[in-house]
Design an enzyme around this catalytic site. Structure first.
Site, mmCIF file in Angstrom:
data_model
loop_
_atom_site.group_PDB
_atom_site.id
_atom_site.type_symbol
_atom_site.label_atom_id
_atom_site.label_comp_id
_atom_site.label_asym_id
_atom_site.label_seq_id
_atom_site.Cartn_x
_atom_site.Cartn_y
_atom_site.Cartn_z
ATOM 1 N N GLU A 116 -11.051 -15.263 -3.477
ATOM 2 C CA GLU A 116 -12.473 -14.899 -3.243
ATOM 3 C C GLU A 116 -13.194 -15.159 -4.757
ATOM 4 O OE1 GLU A 116 -12.344 -10.677 -2.092
ATOM 5 O OE2 GLU A 116 -12.131 -11.309 0.052
ATOM 6 N N GLU A 263 -7.322 -12.992 5.592
ATOM 7 C CA GLU A 263 -7.145 -11.492 5.718
ATOM 8 C C GLU A 263 -7.902 -10.672 6.685
ATOM 9 O OE1 GLU A 263 -7.896 -9.762 1.684
ATOM 10 O OE2 GLU A 263 -7.097 -11.610 0.622
#
Length: 498
Positions: A116, A263
């Protein structure tokens, strides 16, 4: 979810002979009693887990995974990204120390460069693609580029206006980075890594997104979100977000890059302001997610193309800071004991703790007796449960109270519905347990000594306030992202077009 500076694993379950599609689980090390690498690998083997992803390149884990046949993905931590992205030599040294010395004994198949990055350390964005290219060059030099793919996970919040998916696009601030990244992924045959959390989308929707939509539960046609441009129907948040990413790539003229969800999950416990972080919801989401991936249904935009997904996460992490929910995403505790029993009937032998034959549905403690009574009335009425054992003089009449009687009826319905996800809810007053609730001569359907076959008849008439578990109330959460606001728009549009 931004990753903490701990070692993380992602555990992936193979679902096909060529292992093109898989379901996975993150494993964090923020535990006061973290299992040893040997114990972790033992759990992977016991659960028939065939892929593992490390959010680091932990040497002890890589050694423990050697000669197991388990496919391993390692990661470059965010704190090392700047150095690697600015130096080809540093990248080559990282690959030499963390990859080359371990292959072929350890079957490393992917490298995730950072996590991220665009949303957590945007100052590193200018070197992100350089880091991927330098890592890939080192693999080419070692003749490993055909075996090991290189990519980087993104938060789904980089997608703006994600509903309708056909109008989605990446945050244009990052267009130069994304175009360069997608060119790299396309040229190397790699995939876009995306973190997708319907839990947070649901929490942030302020009552607009139905809980069932987030949990993969079936929706009536008039509740499905419809993309007015494509007329594609979306029955769950997960598919809508994934398709939004596909369309966002198309907006930049990239149409052949697959997506891997790195995820996704649901917490089993939360603070008082997170009432939907429950064991039952976590179980329902993860069970349905696994089914969704394993049945190769794909998404509305790409039907039949499964979206390989990593569940967050394998272990609960008691040392994590923040809300209670941050500690409670795990499928297992540190001792390898399941937090809940996944409902994977029909999903193959992908997870050894699929012990659905040992599960029962019971009433929750401390819930409103009036809600229990309404649910009991529905189960024994429209639910067509045989409630005759609850009549006076019958084996399950005593104790004569709504808790005991509703527990029997809830479980009977749950067993009648083959323990399908969502059939032990009754508007939030029921939960799943592995403890047999039978007592004395009162034997519950599904327990030892009964055949679990229920009579599909009505024995007790429902009261006027009976309730239907087929049409639960719309409960929504509140946390935030650009993705969430667009998904909310999906339901507003559905109300107009349906």
């Amino acid at each position: 979810m931004a990753l903490l500076p701990f070692l993380f694993l992602l555990v992936v379950y193979a679902v096909s002979a060529d292992e093109d599609a898989f379901i996975g689980v993150n494993v964090g090390t923020a535990l006061s009693d973290m299992p040893s690498p040997t114990q972790v690998v033992a759990l992977l083997k016991a659960q028939n887990i065939r892929h593992v992803r490390l959010y680091d390149a932990d040497q002890a884990m890589l050694l423990a995974l050697a000669n197991t046949g388990i496919r391993v993905s390692v990661s470059v931590p965010n704190e090392q990204l700047l150095g690697i992205g600015q130096s080809n030599a540093t990248a080559a040294n990282w690959v030499a120390r963390n990859v080359i010395v371990h292959v072929p004994a350890t079957n490393i198949t992917a490298i995730a460069v950072g996590s991220e990055v665009l949303t957590t350390i945007p100052n590193a964005a200018p070197v992100l693609v350089s880091a991927l290219k330098f890592i890939h060059s080192a693999l080419v030099a070692s003749n490993l580029d055909g075996q090991i793919k290189v990519s980087t996970p993104h938060s789904s919040s980089i997608i703006l206006d994600s509903f309708p998916p056909s109008q989605a696009f990446f945050n244009r601030t990052w267009d130069p980075v994304m175009v360069s990244l997608l060119k790299f992924l396309q040229s190397t045959g790699s995939y876009l890594m995306l973190n997708v959390y319907p839990y947070y989308d649901y929490m942030q929707s302020n009552g607009v997104i139905p809980l069932d939509y987030a949990l993969f539960r079936p929706l009536p046609p008039n509740k499905e979100a419809v993309d007015a441009n494509t007329l594609l129907h979306y029955t769950n948040v997960f598919d809508a977000v994934v398709d939004a990413a596909y369309f966002a790539m198309s907006y930049l003229n990239f149409t052949n890059i697959p997506i891997v969800v790195t995820e996704s999950g649901w917490p089993s416990e939360g603070d008082s302001n997170e009432p939907y972080a429950t064991i039952d919801n976590a179980n329902t989401y993860n069970s349905n997610l696994i089914r969704h991936v394993l049945n190769n249904s794909g998404t509305p935009k790409h039907p039949g193309i499964a979206v390989s997904t990593y569940i967050y996460e394998l272990y609960n992490e008691d040392l994590r800071t923040g809300p209670v929910s941050e500690k409670k995403w795990g499928l297992f505790d540190a001792n390898g004991v399941p937090v809940y029993v996944l409902h994977l009937t029909g999903a193959g032998t992908v997870l050894a703790n699929d012990t659905t034959n040992q599960t029962f549905c019971v009433s929750k403690e401390g819930v409103d007796p009036k809600m229990l009574q309404a649910a009991l009335d529905w189960a024994c009425g429209p639910g067509k449960v045989d409630c005759s054992p609850l009549l006076q003089g019958q084996p399950c009449y005593e104790p004569d109270n709504v808790v005991a009687h509703s527990t029997y009826a809830f479980n009977a319905y749950f067993q009648e519905m083959d323990k399908s996800p969502g059939t032990c809810d009754f508007k939030g007053v029921a939960t799943i347990t592995t403890t047999d609730p039978s007592y004395g001569s009162c034997r519950f359907p599904g327990s030892a000594g009964t055949n679990g076959t229920l009579t599909n008849t009505t024995s007790l008439a429902p009261s006027s306030n009976s309730t239907s578990s087929d049409s639960p109330p719309l409960h929504l959460h509140n946390i935030g992202s650009f993705t969430t606001s667009a998904i909310i728009g999906a339901f507003l549009m559905s109300a107009v077009f349906l």
